[in-house]
Enzyme design. Structure first.
Site, PDB file in Angstrom:
ATOM      1  N   ASP A 101      -8.428  -3.613  -2.229  1.00 26.38           N
ATOM      2  CA  ASP A 101      -9.757  -2.927  -2.215  1.00 26.38           C
ATOM      3  C   ASP A 101      -8.931  -1.945  -2.689  1.00 26.38           C
ATOM      4  OD1 ASP A 101      -8.646  -3.197   0.749  1.00 26.38           O
ATOM      5  OD2 ASP A 101      -9.514  -1.201   0.281  1.00 26.38           O
ATOM      6  N   TYR A 131       0.962  -0.713  -0.045  1.00 27.25           N
ATOM      7  CA  TYR A 131      -0.066   0.089   0.233  1.00 27.25           C
ATOM      8  C   TYR A 131       0.614   1.125   0.058  1.00 27.25           C
ATOM      9  CZ  TYR A 131      -3.609   3.087   1.746  1.00 27.25           C
ATOM     10  OH  TYR A 131      -3.397   4.953   1.511  1.00 27.25           O
ATOM     11  N   LYS A 181     -11.964  -8.545   4.527  1.00 30.56           N
ATOM     12  CA  LYS A 181     -12.397  -7.990   4.674  1.00 30.56           C
ATOM     13  C   LYS A 181     -12.485  -7.378   3.339  1.00 30.56           C
ATOM     14  CE  LYS A 181      -9.247  -4.151   4.149  1.00 30.56           C
ATOM     15  NZ  LYS A 181      -8.403  -3.235   3.969  1.00 30.56           N
TER      16      LYS A 181
HETATM   17  C1  B12 Z   1      -9.778   6.922  -4.841  1.00 33.81           C
HETATM   18  C2  B12 Z   1     -10.156   7.317  -3.486  1.00 33.81           C
HETATM   19  C3  B12 Z   1      -8.853   7.083  -2.674  1.00 33.81           C
HETATM   20  C4  B12 Z   1      -7.785   6.812  -3.225  1.00 33.81           C
HETATM   21  C5  B12 Z   1      -6.489   7.593  -4.203  1.00 33.81           C
HETATM   22  C6  B12 Z   1      -5.445   6.926  -5.278  1.00 33.81           C
HETATM   23  C7  B12 Z   1      -5.173   7.356  -5.790  1.00 33.81           C
HETATM   24  N1  B12 Z   1      -3.995   7.339  -6.298  1.00 33.81           N
HETATM   25  O1  B12 Z   1      -5.779   8.958  -6.086  1.00 33.81           O
HETATM   26  C8  B12 Z   1      -7.339   6.045  -1.960  1.00 33.81           C
HETATM   27  C9  B12 Z   1      -7.518   4.884  -1.629  1.00 33.81           C
HETATM   28  C10 B12 Z   1      -5.434   5.519  -2.041  1.00 33.81           C
HETATM   29  C11 B12 Z   1      -7.434   6.989  -1.127  1.00 33.81           C
HETATM   30  C12 B12 Z   1      -7.181   7.523   0.157  1.00 33.81           C
HETATM   31  C13 B12 Z   1      -7.962   8.215   1.659  1.00 33.81           C
HETATM   32  N2  B12 Z   1      -8.901   9.127   0.851  1.00 33.81           N
HETATM   33 CO1  B12 Z   1      -9.287   8.350  -0.514  1.00 33.81          CO
HETATM   34  N3  B12 Z   1     -10.942   9.257  -1.837  1.00 33.81           N
HETATM   35  C14 B12 Z   1     -10.871   7.837  -3.375  1.00 33.81           C
HETATM   36  C15 B12 Z   1     -12.308   8.682  -3.541  1.00 33.81           C
HETATM   37  C16 B12 Z   1     -13.286   7.090  -2.750  1.00 33.81           C
HETATM   38  C17 B12 Z   1     -12.341   8.995  -5.315  1.00 33.81           C
HETATM   39  C18 B12 Z   1     -11.497   9.709  -5.752  1.00 33.81           C
HETATM   40  C19 B12 Z   1     -11.647   9.835  -7.075  1.00 33.81           C
HETATM   41  O2  B12 Z   1     -10.452   9.158  -7.832  1.00 33.81           O
HETATM   42  N4  B12 Z   1     -12.265  10.225  -7.728  1.00 33.81           N
HETATM   43  C20 B12 Z   1     -12.410  10.272  -9.552  1.00 33.81           C
HETATM   44  C21 B12 Z   1     -11.674  11.550  -9.995  1.00 33.81           C
HETATM   45  C22 B12 Z   1     -11.468  11.562 -11.461  1.00 33.81           C
HETATM   46  O3  B12 Z   1     -13.061  12.596  -9.749  1.00 33.81           O
HETATM   47  P1  B12 Z   1     -12.123  14.274  -8.638  1.00 33.81           P
HETATM   48  O4  B12 Z   1     -10.820  13.911  -8.259  1.00 33.81           O
HETATM   49  O5  B12 Z   1     -12.894  14.677  -8.479  1.00 33.81           O
HETATM   50  O6  B12 Z   1     -11.499  15.162 -10.549  1.00 33.81           O
HETATM   51  C23 B12 Z   1     -12.032  15.345 -10.998  1.00 33.81           C
HETATM   52  C24 B12 Z   1     -12.624  16.525 -10.707  1.00 33.81           C
HETATM   53  O7  B12 Z   1     -12.367  17.446  -9.029  1.00 33.81           O
HETATM   54  C25 B12 Z   1     -11.721  17.919 -11.715  1.00 33.81           C
HETATM   55  N5  B12 Z   1      -9.725  17.701 -10.831  1.00 33.81           N
HETATM   56  C26 B12 Z   1      -9.972  17.301  -9.717  1.00 33.81           C
HETATM   57  N6  B12 Z   1      -8.432  17.680  -9.891  1.00 33.81           N
HETATM   58  C27 B12 Z   1      -8.332  18.234 -10.392  1.00 33.81           C
HETATM   59  C28 B12 Z   1      -6.844  19.600 -10.763  1.00 33.81           C
HETATM   60  C29 B12 Z   1      -7.170  19.752 -11.915  1.00 33.81           C
HETATM   61  C30 B12 Z   1      -6.205  20.972 -11.867  1.00 33.81           C
HETATM   62  C31 B12 Z   1      -8.620  20.412 -12.707  1.00 33.81           C
HETATM   63  C32 B12 Z   1      -8.173  21.361 -13.912  1.00 33.81           C
HETATM   64  C33 B12 Z   1      -9.784  19.837 -12.142  1.00 33.81           C
HETATM   65  C34 B12 Z   1      -9.082  18.804 -11.032  1.00 33.81           C
HETATM   66  O8  B12 Z   1     -11.562  16.695 -13.122  1.00 33.81           O
HETATM   67  C35 B12 Z   1     -11.772  15.520 -12.529  1.00 33.81           C
HETATM   68  C36 B12 Z   1     -11.968  15.233 -13.219  1.00 33.81           C
HETATM   69  O9  B12 Z   1     -13.684  15.401 -13.887  1.00 33.81           O
HETATM   70  C37 B12 Z   1     -13.121   9.235  -2.857  1.00 33.81           C
HETATM   71  C38 B12 Z   1     -14.459   9.172  -2.766  1.00 33.81           C
HETATM   72  C39 B12 Z   1     -15.760   9.749  -4.053  1.00 33.81           C
HETATM   73  N7  B12 Z   1     -16.016   8.883  -4.670  1.00 33.81           N
HETATM   74  O10 B12 Z   1     -15.459  11.008  -4.314  1.00 33.81           O
HETATM   75  C40 B12 Z   1     -12.132   9.146  -1.642  1.00 33.81           C
HETATM   76  C41 B12 Z   1     -12.098  10.511  -0.075  1.00 33.81           C
HETATM   77  C42 B12 Z   1     -12.008  11.370  -1.678  1.00 33.81           C
HETATM   78  N8  B12 Z   1     -10.735  10.059  -0.162  1.00 33.81           N
HETATM   79  C43 B12 Z   1     -11.293  10.648   1.341  1.00 33.81           C
HETATM   80  C44 B12 Z   1     -10.046  10.276   2.447  1.00 33.81           C
HETATM   81  C45 B12 Z   1     -10.558  11.193   3.660  1.00 33.81           C
HETATM   82  C46 B12 Z   1      -9.232   9.842   2.231  1.00 33.81           C
HETATM   83  C47 B12 Z   1      -7.623   9.478   3.005  1.00 33.81           C
HETATM   84  C48 B12 Z   1      -7.381  10.812   3.492  1.00 33.81           C
HETATM   85  C49 B12 Z   1      -8.636   8.967   4.101  1.00 33.81           C
HETATM   86  C50 B12 Z   1      -7.568   8.130   5.633  1.00 33.81           C
HETATM   87  N9  B12 Z   1      -7.203   8.654   6.608  1.00 33.81           N
HETATM   88  O11 B12 Z   1      -6.573   7.487   4.620  1.00 33.81           O
HETATM   89  C51 B12 Z   1      -7.191   8.442   2.525  1.00 33.81           C
HETATM   90  C52 B12 Z   1      -5.807   8.755   2.562  1.00 33.81           C
HETATM   91  C53 B12 Z   1      -5.140   9.766   1.062  1.00 33.81           C
HETATM   92  C54 B12 Z   1      -4.508  10.959   1.349  1.00 33.81           C
HETATM   93  N10 B12 Z   1      -3.357  11.351   1.530  1.00 33.81           N
HETATM   94  O12 B12 Z   1      -5.161  12.308   0.491  1.00 33.81           O
HETATM   95  C55 B12 Z   1     -12.024  11.863   1.305  1.00 33.81           C
HETATM   96  C56 B12 Z   1     -12.542  12.769   0.979  1.00 33.81           C
HETATM   97  C57 B12 Z   1     -13.061  13.961   2.461  1.00 33.81           C
HETATM   98  C58 B12 Z   1     -13.357  14.689   2.681  1.00 33.81           C
HETATM   99  N11 B12 Z   1     -13.490  15.583   1.633  1.00 33.81           N
HETATM  100  O13 B12 Z   1     -12.390  15.843   2.996  1.00 33.81           O
HETATM  101  C59 B12 Z   1     -12.943  10.834   0.424  1.00 33.81           C
HETATM  102  C60 B12 Z   1     -14.145  12.386  -0.056  1.00 33.81           C
HETATM  103  C61 B12 Z   1     -13.550   9.546   1.467  1.00 33.81           C
HETATM  104  C62 B12 Z   1     -14.243  10.755   2.360  1.00 33.81           C
HETATM  105  N12 B12 Z   1     -16.143  10.231   2.106  1.00 33.81           N
HETATM  106  O14 B12 Z   1     -14.188  10.088   3.443  1.00 33.81           O
HETATM  107  N13 B12 Z   1      -8.342   7.114  -1.202  1.00 33.81           N
HETATM  108  C1  LIG Z   2      -3.522  -1.048   3.704  1.00 30.59           C
HETATM  109  C2  LIG Z   2      -3.420   0.433   3.593  1.00 30.59           C
HETATM  110  N1  LIG Z   2      -2.981   0.727   4.771  1.00 30.59           N
HETATM  111  C3  LIG Z   2      -2.836   1.613   5.295  1.00 30.59           C
HETATM  112  C4  LIG Z   2      -3.812   2.928   4.525  1.00 30.59           C
HETATM  113  C5  LIG Z   2      -3.460   3.761   5.337  1.00 30.59           C
HETATM  114  O1  LIG Z   2      -2.974   4.231   5.628  1.00 30.59           O
HETATM  115  P1  LIG Z   2      -2.244   5.936   5.850  1.00 30.59           P
HETATM  116  O2  LIG Z   2      -2.224   6.593   7.329  1.00 30.59           O
HETATM  117  O3  LIG Z   2      -0.706   5.604   5.536  1.00 30.59           O
HETATM  118  O4  LIG Z   2      -2.523   6.535   3.617  1.00 30.59           O
HETATM  119  C6  LIG Z   2      -5.101   1.750   3.840  1.00 30.59           C
HETATM  120  C7  LIG Z   2      -5.892   3.080   3.049  1.00 30.59           C
HETATM  121  O5  LIG Z   2      -7.132   2.893   3.095  1.00 30.59           O
HETATM  122  C8  LIG Z   2      -5.108   0.763   3.472  1.00 30.59           C
HETATM  123  O6  LIG Z   2      -5.663   0.673   2.602  1.00 30.59           O
END
Ligand code: B12
Ligand SMILES: Cc1ncc(COP(=O)(O)O)c(C=O)c1O
Ligand code: B12
Ligand SMILES: Cc1ncc(COP(=O)(O)O)c(C=O)c1O
Lengths: 260, 523, 260, 523
Positions: free
Chosen positions: B301, B266, B373
């Protein structure tokens, strides 16, 4: 029994620039709302919910559901009619002030009018690790069937990924002579996205002054109307497509066509 | 519950390939140490607190001491030898730390009898920490015996995420009262990249709360209270991930956490942490979890949030097999393997629910003794919270139909905010309805051999074996696969990412009392 | 990084008589709302939704979902923080101003203090055919584990059923010398329940003046605070139990205990 | 789809008993007429409009004429003889109505050749109405052939209920565009007890819109437009119930409605309409529906709003068997029998979903060729609209798993308001998700013989047969059962309720051209 009743349309037969929410009848003003109050369930809690609904302009309001959560909280669902009118003429729409171009048109504009390729730098700053959004805009794969900016021949794109610090980004922008810096912010809890964007704008202002690159931010919870307030040039919200962004870059960075 | 009839030869082949693909990683872990592994030794030996002078008083003594050792003699021998050698002239670890703070500590690597003596002292000191972990494990068994386990599978797993431990606690208690069996306190966005573990009770996380020993203690105590009240042992989860994975694992053991998110990849994929750093750290943390009786949760996941859940379903299977292999190697038993998978197929795809069932049954069939899980929809959740609530209900149903072990409760506001108090309450009502009304529907669920579900499961398994063949054939195995972007379509080079500078190749005389003590049991 | 932040509790450490909605942090004011506007989907519609949210006091408001319905409508889901405070001291609670009695106590009170049985007439008036509510109060079977008023020895209950016209009901009340008339109204579309209740009150006033029986109405969408406004003696809302009604009848119709 | 293995001897026994229990009702219907049956003759013959003078101009001419006949010669001979005898001297039905209005019409009962002549004229006039019904049926077949039927079962059935036909129309069209296959315009609370059918386009209903010929026409035209637009024939439903059931049935036939709510007992139980009145009216209306190719929907679902859905499940089965018997007797074919049942078990009851499946499969097994109408949860819906949305999703799933024919779409606001535009849209999204994601799950659904579901279905069937035995044993059969409160725990005496004064025992020379013409086909 059957008889004819005045139609509830507001604003007469005209353009209808004043509207109200619609439940099942024009003008009924019906809305649904739910919230939790830090009050244990009971008549006092229901009264409190009604008071809030009333302050929100819902009148008459019906508390149709209430349920205690834990020790001292109650969750409510309220239905009712809001008295507010929505004035469509007063709606501030962040209209696109530039034409939507195809990739071919973007490339042509850059090539013929800028006469060099345009350097675009992308990143997700701070501790935000959500790259899917910025990838959707930048990477070849793109979004919603549109190719990302990497696909555009005349754009030179570098995607720095996530968790990039603002100083790193400023450094990279300077080193690569970036025309535009595109930044994504997805985490919004405690307004992290707003704080980070302000920090970004300040750092670029400080480091590069007038010669700073175009600053574009995006993310699902941004309000596009906030650019000026945040100190950046443009804000994109949920559902943005790469084409919109490319078109904006042309509009903002490529000299206008000289009148023939 | 209905099981698929998997081709057992294919299954055996898959495990054999996974072992081969993982071998280079096992090797790496055996030959390297990291600053966090070394700090973990000191934590086990009881060193706590921060240097009040440096950097706003946030830098823990364990960091100060390990850095000082590194500066003076390098880490290739481990910290234990120089540290307990330094202590041989008297004083406590804490005293030594003060000296490091004052700049007066001097470290050397002892040899011969002095080294033997230092090793023995280190074993005793670190052994005390392990004894505390053992005591916590016994205490957990005792509390489970007293209060009882959840009345049914799957266990209901809920997150709290306010950023403020004092808001988290009442929310966690409310969730437990409403039916949660497991509470996870998710971490602030920034923590994984901190190369130290913050200290104390914290209230300032973003989208999560800092993992600190004190926060662990406060939450575990609060859940002990509520466990007694409810007559059901409520488990606590945190994240052994990021740059301090080994230390967090130790803190979890010391504070009786019950489950930990702990994935082999991860951090590499989603936090851009260096692969070698991660692979070394995960080996150590898993040994600690094995000893502590902690159930780990892996992160397959997450792949489905960046990769397509249908096209890349087999990468989940491959990763589960690799995580299993690396977990077994570190001493974890099957009952401790909360292998991850998720309900992330685009709901607009025809037959999406049946495809989910196929994937979930495949995992169930491959890992019959692991408490899988099962993660809720996140990627395809939108701001339409009504639709979200429905999807979560079907996710719950899929969990019940396919015998999942740990059900991570989905939130209707997934695409909007970190969960509200009311979201959690509504989500638990959703779970309760589905499990009570349809929890036994698996008795009537009988996917036909050769039917849609069976065919899909076999397709995924076959794709997984094909992919494993390719990975195992490469001399770098899994390390190369990660570089190729196999998982979550994210490419990570072995020498890229954060934290590589914290990795050290072990010298021949490297001494790691914790590993030595921990390996004793399962050797 | 970790530091201590002020707790968001409002109203200091005291009784906390001022509260705000609770999302995940004390004082955050977070609410959810959904509604439809008669505007086709697009930026103008989103702006209109934000305008309405703002008028409702939600600021900042996030339009997190919007979807077109049919030709000219858009459905929205909005999240955000309402600025309103809820003042718990100002909550008007229709507190029960009488003790809750057991069936035995009710019977005893009627028998010893009224010295005759109490005549209760029930009906659902107008075109409303929903009898389950009035049956729950009157019939032996009762509601929520409590027996209905028929079970009370000293109450003489007649349930006229549904679709009873107001004149019929006045006639029956007169004929049976009813002490109390209990009326149920479940259909509320276009405020049918309010209109029917007002009609009921007027008819009894006209026909019997001061000597009219006690008028009690009930139904799931009534606000118990409206009795005076509707011209009846008492209004019961959703979830009413038979015991509450019996206790009220004693309170309203049985002479108070003479001081010993 | 999975079928239960029902005990076929028991099934045969149930049908035999149902026929015996229904016999007294069949008898009643053969020996009586009602004012509404008589008015229906005049409607078939084309009499429309209202008396502009009487009662705010709301009283239809058909009422005025029938009342005048009744006053002058009684109704025991039917209206046809006196009316067409009066017309033998020339003039149209409309002219005659004017004379009734003016008080100048004089009616006598013709005999001999005059009677033969009146009968023949009546047959011709009424036959024109029946021809229009036949033409509509042919037109429907044509439109279905052109636009196509819904792509799958169940058909998606949605109600509109604004009270205003001009709000109903766009809402119905929006619903059709969003996927509804059938639109029902529910009726104003008051209409069932009106002893006349209102006229014209109406905007003032409460919790429903008046059923009028013009409203039928407007809505059918609007749905024809949208059918052409969508390439799918969208069906229209209304209610042949209340005091004017026979006339509404005729109007439905004349305006090409496609389905009608039409139950043998609904009006008795839930509107307190006299049993004899209802039984006579239902026989006539069903003959019309049979001819018009209209699918009827019965109302067993309603019992479960007043009676407990588990305890009284067998009363639903009994009623379905009786409704089937009375429908067959009136000439309806199996494909026209939308027998009702519902998802109304308290969701708090353990295994509630599996109990629902058992009940639904029982109905499916008993009536394999009937397009069962599956009604959503209503009684246990609350103001918690999120929970409601989830329940509706499980209802949709149960419908798909058990092969229901017509799925009445549940609304999350069931306990709150008549449906909003957005409720309907959300509800359709719910249905679409469930059918697309899990619609074929029935392939994997295989309740075990002797398992929970099978046992429950057999228990209900056995209870139903026991109850039928008791009903059939009584000389008054079904009539007595209704008096005993068998259905919906509501007791209705044969001589109680509204509308008994509109029932007339037929004289030997009673002449009813419609019945005569309608019976011709299936005799
Ligand atoms: C995928 C995802 C993840 C993945 C990210 C993988 C990755 N490599 O990106 C993983 C599993 C790693 C993850 C982790 C976390 N996530 Co997350 N994640 C999501 C999820 C499910 C989808 C986001 C996404 O990919 N959307 C699809 C894209 C295409 O949409 P988008 O980002 O909106 O982008 C569009 C527009 O906004 C715009 N856009 C976006 N950026 C930019 C930039 C520019 C320049 C422009 C022009 C346009 C633009 O264009 C895009 C296309 O239309 C959302 C929930 C959801 N369904 O929205 C939660 C969410 C964003 N995550 C959240 C959280 C809290 C986390 C964590 C912090 C949780 C934790 N404490 O462990 C962690 C840590 C990540 C971190 N440090 O930021 C929260 C944020 C809450 C908030 N509003 O503050 C959400 C909303 C879930 C929730 N309800 O709790 N996450
Ligand atoms: C396997 C695993 N490890 C760690 C994390 C998150 O930990 P971190 O606080 O390091 O982003 C996640 C987030 O969902 C996870 O799925
Ligand atoms: C059961 C039911 C029916 C049954 C009624 C059977 C019967 N004999 O009563 C049937 C199927 C016949 C029916 C028909 C219709 N119904 Co209906 N029905 C319901 C349903 C599902 C449950 C109502 C109920 O029984 N609640 C249980 C009882 C115990 O609760 P209660 O009524 O709130 O009573 C409690 C309190 O309010 C209070 N109380 C109530 N009355 C009184 C009186 C006194 C004196 C006191 C002290 C207390 C008191 O005490 C009770 C116990 O706590 C509701 C939806 C729902 N889930 O609420 C729709 C609902 C009430 N029906 C509705 C409608 C529109 C109709 C129809 C008009 C539809 C139509 N056009 O065909 C028809 C026609 C009926 C008519 N003319 O009124 C709407 C009303 C919408 C509105 N708010 O205006 C609802 C809300 C459904 C909807 N969303 O559309 N219905
Ligand atoms: C079978 C049946 N008939 C008729 C009706 C309603 O018709 P009315 O307008 O007569 O109450 C219903 C109501 O749901 C019904 O189920």
């Amino acid at each position: 029994m059957p008889e004819t009743r005045q139609n509830g349309h507001l604003g007469g037969t005209g353009a209808g620039s004043v509207v109200r929410p619609y439940g099942d009848t024009t003008g009924d003003g019906m809305v649904q709302t739910s919230f939790t109050l830090p009050v244990p369930p009971g008549p006092r809690a229901e009264g409190a919910a009604l008071q809030l609904a009333q302050k929100m302009g819902i009148e008459p309001a019906m508390v149709v559901h209430s349920a205690g959560i834990g020790e001292g909280f109650t969750f409510f669902v309220v239905y009712g009619s809001v008295r507010h009118l929505v004035d469509l003429d007063a709606v501030q729409v962040e209209e696109r002030a530039y034409p939507l171009l195809s990739p071919g048109e973007v490339n042509a504009a850059v090539k013929t009018r800028l006469r060099r390729s345009l350097v675009v730098l992308g990143a997700c700053i701070g501790t935000d690790a959500h790259t899917v959004g910025i990838d959707a805009i930048l990477n070849l794969k793109g979004f919603a069937g549109e190719k990302g900016l990497e696909y555009y021949r005349e754009l030179q794109v570098a995607n720095l990924g996530a968790q990039v610090s603002v100083p790193e980004l400023v450094h990279a922008a300077r080193a690569r002579k970036a025309d535009a810096v595109l930044v994504s912010q997805v985490v919004t809890q405690k307004d992290a996205h707003l704080r980070n964007t302000r920090e970004l704008a300040a750092a670029f202002r400080e480091a590069m002054g007038e010669s700073r690159p175009l600053l574009v931010v995006g993310g699902p919870r941004f309000d596009p109307a906030m650019a000026a307030d945040l100190g950046v040039d443009k804000v994109f919200g949920r559902g943005t497509t790469p084409g919109e962004v490319a078109s904006y870059l042309v509009h903002a960075l490529v000299p206008a066509e000289e009148p023939a | 519950m209905s099981r698929l009839q998997l081709d057992q030869a294919l299954v055996a082949r898959a495990r054999e390939l996974a072992a081969r693909a993982a071998a280079p990683v096992v090797d790496l872990a055996a030959t390297h140490t990291t600053i966090s592994v070394e700090r973990a030794q000191l934590r086990l030996a009881g060193l706590t607190g921060t240097d009040p002078v440096l950097g706003d008083g946030e830098v823990p003594w364990v960091n100060r001491v390990v850095d000082a050792v590194r500066d003076q003699v390098g880490l290739q021998h481990g910290v234990a030898l120089p540290v307990w050698h330094a202590l041989s002239s008297g004083g406590t670890l804490a005293d030594l730390a003060e000296q490091v703070g004052a700049g007066t500590a001097r470290f050397t690597v002892p040899e011969g009898a002095a080294a033997d003596q230092a090793r023995e002292a280190a074993r005793t000191a670190v052994g005390a920490g392990i004894a505390r972990i053992d005591a916590n494990r016994a205490r957990r068994d005792e509390l489970v015996a007293t209060h009882g386990d959840p009345p049914r599978r799957p266990w209901i797993y809920l997150i709290v995420a306010t950023g403020d431990i004092h808001e988290d606690i009442p929310q966690a208690q409310a969730a437990a009262r409403a039916g949660a069996d497991v509470i996870a306190v998710i971490r602030s966005t920034g923590q994984s990249l901190l190369d130290y573990v913050p200290e104390g009770a914290t209230r300032t996380g973003y989208a999560g709360t800092y993992a600190t020993q004190e926060n662990f203690r406060l939450m575990r105590a609060a859940l002990d209270d509520v466990s007694a009240e409810l007559g059901r042992y409520v488990r606590l989860t945190n994240y052994a991930s990021g740059l301090c994975m080994p230390e967090i694992a130790v803190l979890a053991g010391l504070e009786r956490l019950d489950m930990m998110l702990n994935d082999a990849m991860y951090g590499i994929l989603f936090r851009d942490i260096n692969p070698i750093r991660t692979f070394v750290d995960q080996r150590f943390s898993r040994m600690v979890h094995a000893r502590a009786g902690i159930i780990i949760n892996t992160g397959e996941d997450n792949y489905l949030t960046t990769a397509d859940a249908v096209d890349e379903a087999h990468t989940v299977t491959v990763s589960q097999l690799l995580n299993e292999r690396l977990a077994h190697e570190a001493g974890l038993a099957d009952w401790q393997l909360g292998l991850g998978h998720a309900f992330e197929i685009d709901p607009g795809v025809p037959e999406s629910f049946r495809l989910e069932l196929a994937h979930a049954l495949l995992a169930r069939g491959l890992f019959p003794d692991a408490p899988l899980k099962w993660m809720p929809p996140t990627k395809h959740m939108t701001g339409d919270v009504f639709r979200g609530y429905l999807l979560d209900g079907f996710f719950n149903l899929a969990g019940a139909l396919t015998g999942q072990g740990i059900l991570l409760v989905g939130m209707m506001t997934e695409a909007v905010v970190t969960p509200w108090l009311s979201d959690r309450d509504l989500a638990l009502r959703n779970v309760r309805y589905v499990l009570e009304a349809a929890g036994n529907l698996h008795e009537d669920f009988a996917p036909q051999p050769g039917g849609f579900i069976d065919r899909r499961a076999h397709t995924v398994l076959t794709e997984a074996v094909d992919l494993l063949e390719r990975i195992a054939d490469h001399p770098q195995g899994l390390i190369q696969a990660v570089a190729d972007g196999t998982f979550g379509i994210t490419k990570r080079a072995p020498d890229g990412g954060k934290g590589l500078d914290g990795v050290v190749r072990k010298a021949a005389d490297h001494f790691d009392p914790a590993t030595e003590l921990l390996e004793r049991i399962h050797a």
